[in-house]
Design a protein around this motif. Structure first.
Motif, short mmCIF file in Angstrom:
data_model
loop_
_atom_site.label_atom_id
_atom_site.label_comp_id
_atom_site.label_asym_id
_atom_site.label_seq_id
_atom_site.Cartn_x
_atom_site.Cartn_y
_atom_site.Cartn_z
N GLU A 1 0.84 -1.20 0.00
CA GLU A 1 0.00 0.00 0.00
C GLU A 1 0.88 1.25 0.00
N LYS A 2 1.87 1.26 0.87
CA LYS A 2 2.74 2.43 0.99
C LYS A 2 3.62 2.61 -0.24
N VAL A 3 4.16 1.52 -0.75
CA VAL A 3 5.00 1.60 -1.95
C VAL A 3 4.17 2.03 -3.16
N SER A 4 2.95 1.52 -3.26
CA SER A 4 2.06 1.91 -4.36
C SER A 4 1.83 3.41 -4.34
N ALA A 5 1.53 3.94 -3.16
CA ALA A 5 1.29 5.39 -3.02
C ALA A 5 2.52 6.18 -3.43
N LEU A 6 3.69 5.69 -3.08
CA LEU A 6 4.94 6.37 -3.44
C LEU A 6 5.14 6.41 -4.94
N PHE A 7 4.93 5.28 -5.61
CA PHE A 7 5.07 5.23 -7.06
C PHE A 7 4.01 6.09 -7.76
N LEU A 8 2.78 6.01 -7.29
CA LEU A 8 1.70 6.74 -7.94
C LEU A 8 1.88 8.25 -7.80
N GLU A 9 2.43 8.66 -6.68
CA GLU A 9 2.63 10.09 -6.44
C GLU A 9 3.81 10.65 -7.21
N ASN A 10 4.86 9.85 -7.37
CA ASN A 10 6.10 10.36 -7.96
C ASN A 10 6.45 9.81 -9.34
N GLY A 11 5.78 8.77 -9.76
CA GLY A 11 6.06 8.20 -11.07
C GLY A 11 6.88 6.93 -10.99
N ALA A 12 6.81 6.12 -12.02
CA ALA A 12 7.49 4.83 -12.04
C ALA A 12 9.01 4.97 -12.13
N LYS A 13 9.47 5.97 -12.86
CA LYS A 13 10.91 6.13 -13.07
C LYS A 13 11.60 6.85 -11.92
N ALA A 14 10.95 7.87 -11.39
CA ALA A 14 11.59 8.74 -10.40
C ALA A 14 11.95 8.04 -9.10
N VAL A 15 11.11 7.12 -8.66
CA VAL A 15 11.32 6.44 -7.38
C VAL A 15 12.41 5.37 -7.51
N THR A 16 13.39 5.43 -6.61
CA THR A 16 14.47 4.44 -6.60
C THR A 16 14.26 3.47 -5.42
N MET A 17 15.04 2.41 -5.42
CA MET A 17 14.98 1.48 -4.30
C MET A 17 15.45 2.17 -3.02
N ASP A 18 16.39 3.10 -3.13
CA ASP A 18 16.82 3.89 -1.97
C ASP A 18 15.65 4.70 -1.42
N ASP A 19 14.86 5.29 -2.32
CA ASP A 19 13.69 6.06 -1.89
C ASP A 19 12.71 5.19 -1.13
N VAL A 20 12.48 4.00 -1.65
CA VAL A 20 11.55 3.07 -0.99
C VAL A 20 12.06 2.71 0.40
N SER A 21 13.36 2.41 0.47
CA SER A 21 13.97 2.05 1.75
C SER A 21 13.82 3.17 2.78
N LYS A 22 14.10 4.40 2.37
CA LYS A 22 14.02 5.54 3.28
C LYS A 22 12.57 5.85 3.65
N HIS A 23 11.69 5.82 2.65
CA HIS A 23 10.29 6.18 2.88
C HIS A 23 9.60 5.22 3.85
N LEU A 24 9.97 3.94 3.77
CA LEU A 24 9.34 2.93 4.62
C LEU A 24 10.17 2.59 5.85
N SER A 25 11.32 3.27 5.97
CA SER A 25 12.21 3.06 7.13
C SER A 25 12.61 1.59 7.29
N ILE A 26 13.01 0.99 6.17
CA ILE A 26 13.53 -0.36 6.21
C ILE A 26 14.91 -0.37 5.56
N SER A 27 15.70 -1.35 5.92
CA SER A 27 17.05 -1.42 5.35
C SER A 27 17.00 -1.86 3.89
N LYS A 28 18.00 -1.42 3.14
CA LYS A 28 18.06 -1.84 1.73
C LYS A 28 18.26 -3.36 1.63
N ARG A 29 18.98 -3.91 2.59
CA ARG A 29 19.20 -5.35 2.59
C ARG A 29 17.87 -6.10 2.70
N THR A 30 17.01 -5.65 3.62
CA THR A 30 15.69 -6.28 3.78
C THR A 30 14.86 -6.14 2.51
#
Length: 201
Positions: A9-38
């Motif tokens: 749900e949270k990742v979907s909102a992030l992509f829909l708000e910012n676009g498919a290309k703009a969002v990076t895996m780093d952005d997802v990690s920071k936005h959801l407060s999870i480690s990149k490894r996880t």
């Protein structure tokens, strides 16, 4: 609600708000407060995550449509009630997201369309079968082809030059698409019911 559902749900909102290309895996990690490894343990790359997001959003829409199909109304009313759900599946209501998918991730988008066709077709085929039993839909049309015509219309708002400069809002476009589809498959009895419902809206 499961942790995975909350995550998607949270990742979907992030992509829909910012676009498919703009969002990076780093952005997802920071936005959801999870480690990149996880994150990478669950999704090996951004493409896999995008595919998961699209499957998740599609399944939400299919679930909503199937709930409506279970209601005790006639087949035409069920399709009209589902109007807003068809609007959602047409492009997830975010043109930037869809247009970036088409441009930068065409293979993912194409697979999404194929998945959409399979799942929506299953629902609409049941609706057609029921409508024919009720005498509301014609027997003399190709079900699979008509469903594909319908899906193509609903998807054209975002990726057709014919609508780029027109003053159509998405709701009006999708409502007309649903009506166009229904008039193409209804019997005289069905058209009378459709006309009555439309006149009362």
């Amino acid at each position: 609600m499961s942790e995975k559902t909350i995550f998607l749900e949270k990742v979907s909102a992030l992509f829909l708000e910012n676009g498919a290309k703009a969002v990076t895996m780093d952005d997802v990690s920071k936005h959801l407060s999870i480690s990149k490894r996880t994150l990478y343990e669950e999704y090996k790359n951004k493409e896999e995550l995008l595919a998961a997001v699209l499957d998740f959003k599609l399944q939400n829409i299919i679930d909503a449509i199937q709930n409506i199909e279970a209601e005790k109304t006639n087949s035409i009313e069920k399709i009209l009630i589902q109007d807003k759900d068809f609007e959602k599946f047409s492009s997830t209501n975010h043109s930037v997201f869809i247009r970036q998918l088409i441009k930068y991730y065409p293979a993912i988008f194409d697979q999404h369309i194929l998945n959409m066709n399979e799942k929506i077709s299953e629902v609409l085929l049941k609706n057609i079968e029921k409508g024919r039993e009720e005498g509301l839909y014609r027997d003399n049309f190709n079900e699979s082809l008509n469903i594909r015509f319908f899906l193509q219309i609903m998807l054209s708002f975002e990726n057709s030059v014919l609508f780029e400069n027109e003053q159509f809002d998405r709701s009006s476009f999708c409502a007309e698409g649903v009506t166009f589809y229904l008039y193409s498959i209804t019997t005289e009895k069905g058209r009378k019911i459709l006309d009555k419902i439309k006149s009362e809206l």
